[in-house]
Design an enzyme around this catalytic site. Sequence first.
Site, PDB file in Angstrom:
ATOM      1  N   SER A 185       0.799  -1.231   0.000  1.00  0.00           N
ATOM      2  CA  SER A 185       0.000   0.000   0.000  1.00  0.00           C
ATOM      3  C   SER A 185       0.830   1.280   0.000  1.00  0.00           C
ATOM      4  CB  SER A 185      -0.950  -0.004   1.181  1.00  0.00           C
ATOM      5  OG  SER A 185      -0.220   0.055   2.385  1.00  0.00           O
ATOM      6  N   HIS A 213      -5.765  -4.616  -1.732  1.00  0.00           N
ATOM      7  CA  HIS A 213      -5.538  -3.440  -2.580  1.00  0.00           C
ATOM      8  C   HIS A 213      -5.467  -3.795  -4.065  1.00  0.00           C
ATOM      9  CE1 HIS A 213      -5.006   0.002   0.051  1.00  0.00           C
ATOM     10  NE2 HIS A 213      -4.317  -0.743   0.888  1.00  0.00           N
ATOM     11  N   LYS A 244     -12.782  -2.029   0.284  1.00  0.00           N
ATOM     12  CA  LYS A 244     -12.016  -1.141  -0.600  1.00  0.00           C
ATOM     13  C   LYS A 244     -12.730  -1.027  -1.963  1.00  0.00           C
ATOM     14  CE  LYS A 244      -7.694  -1.268   1.904  1.00  0.00           C
ATOM     15  NZ  LYS A 244      -7.243  -2.367   2.751  1.00  0.00           N
TER      16      LYS A 244
END
Length: 398
Positions: A185, A213, A244
Amino acid sequence: MEKYQRFQQFLSEELDSIRTAGLYKEERIIVSPQSVAIGLASGKETLNFCANNYLGLSDNPGLIDAAIQAMKNRGYGMSSVRFICGTQDLHKQLEEVIARFFGTEDTILYAACFDANGGVFEPLLSEEDAIISDALNHASIIDGVRLCKAVRYRYANANMEDLEEQLKAAQKQRFRLIVTDGVFSMDGNVAPLDKIAELARKYDAMVMVDESHSAGVVGKTGRGTTEQFNLRGKVEIITGTLGKAFGGAIGGFTTGRKEIIAMLRQRSRPYLFSNSIPPSVAGAGIYTFNYLENSSALVEKLHENTAYFVEKMKNAGFDIKPTQSAICAVMLYDAKLSQDMASRLQEEGIYVTGFYYPVVPKGQARIRVQLSAAHNREQLDKCIAAFTKTGKELGVLK
Ligand SMILES: *Cc1c(COP(=O)(O)O)cnc(C)c1O
């Protein structure tokens, strides 16, 4: 009150030292839905470039409708864990669509990916086994590994020579599991899953990748690193979040080999001892994965936006970390500069965060920009213009 006094004193001093170090985290209050343009409590409107809202689904009307319908048809909450009386048809359907999306055999849902990672190692591995973990893996993986008795090995971020050394050392153990984030990240780099899989074959290890992610972001159709590296169905364990790209509410999952998922349903503590996700989240999740099954338009838009932004920022003269995700690290190196620039950008109506040590290595301070499929060209240009203006003011650009 007496008994609390000493502890109160202790906490106050600790909190002061966090403040003195400039590491005190404040919450900034948003008074609108999560979106590209958000309203702040101060009355200001700002463009958001720091959410994990990669596909722009956080305020998507289709998801909201699906959540409302599910709530109307299946109620507000489950008041139970899954195996007692907390499983609805919606939970099973969501597990199915997630498995289809990743090309895996079965899925188990959790309240969050933090729980998925917290509950994945301990039921599967014991002191006879080995976990080989990337040094930059997410906190929840680190915590999950701590809860498990397996022997721990650590390799430098995405460093395949080091991974090979650790795998050699781990030959002593019975089973080996290599674990990595799909996208890291802070830099936005993708784990070299092709090479990891090759080493795993050579040294008889299983592979787990956390796609938090990367799912919805990486790969031609957003199916994550296993799509990017042509390894669909070949990785034993995938964990991920619904918090997310996939709507951003709450919820996590582990998906992979069916025997592994079956064992987690028997022994994974966050699954056994924590509440089922609510029907609204399950309903919106089913909608999301069905939508993404049929259309890659949002993923393509995200890729296009990221490429455009990175290209323009480089042309403007910024030092951008090589990225293969929707995370773009604008390198400033100096901690104070990263904070000054982030607050100047906020004044310019661009919401971004500056990171510095200990969140990133010393001398590697940066501003992290996160792109979304929901950003339009005008908003991207506004962000680039604000970076350029403040970059010149602060001497980052000549
Ligand atoms: C965000 C994140 C998590 C935590 O996900 P939640 O569902 O919010 O608990 C876990 N792993 C990685 C790699 C993440 O980026």
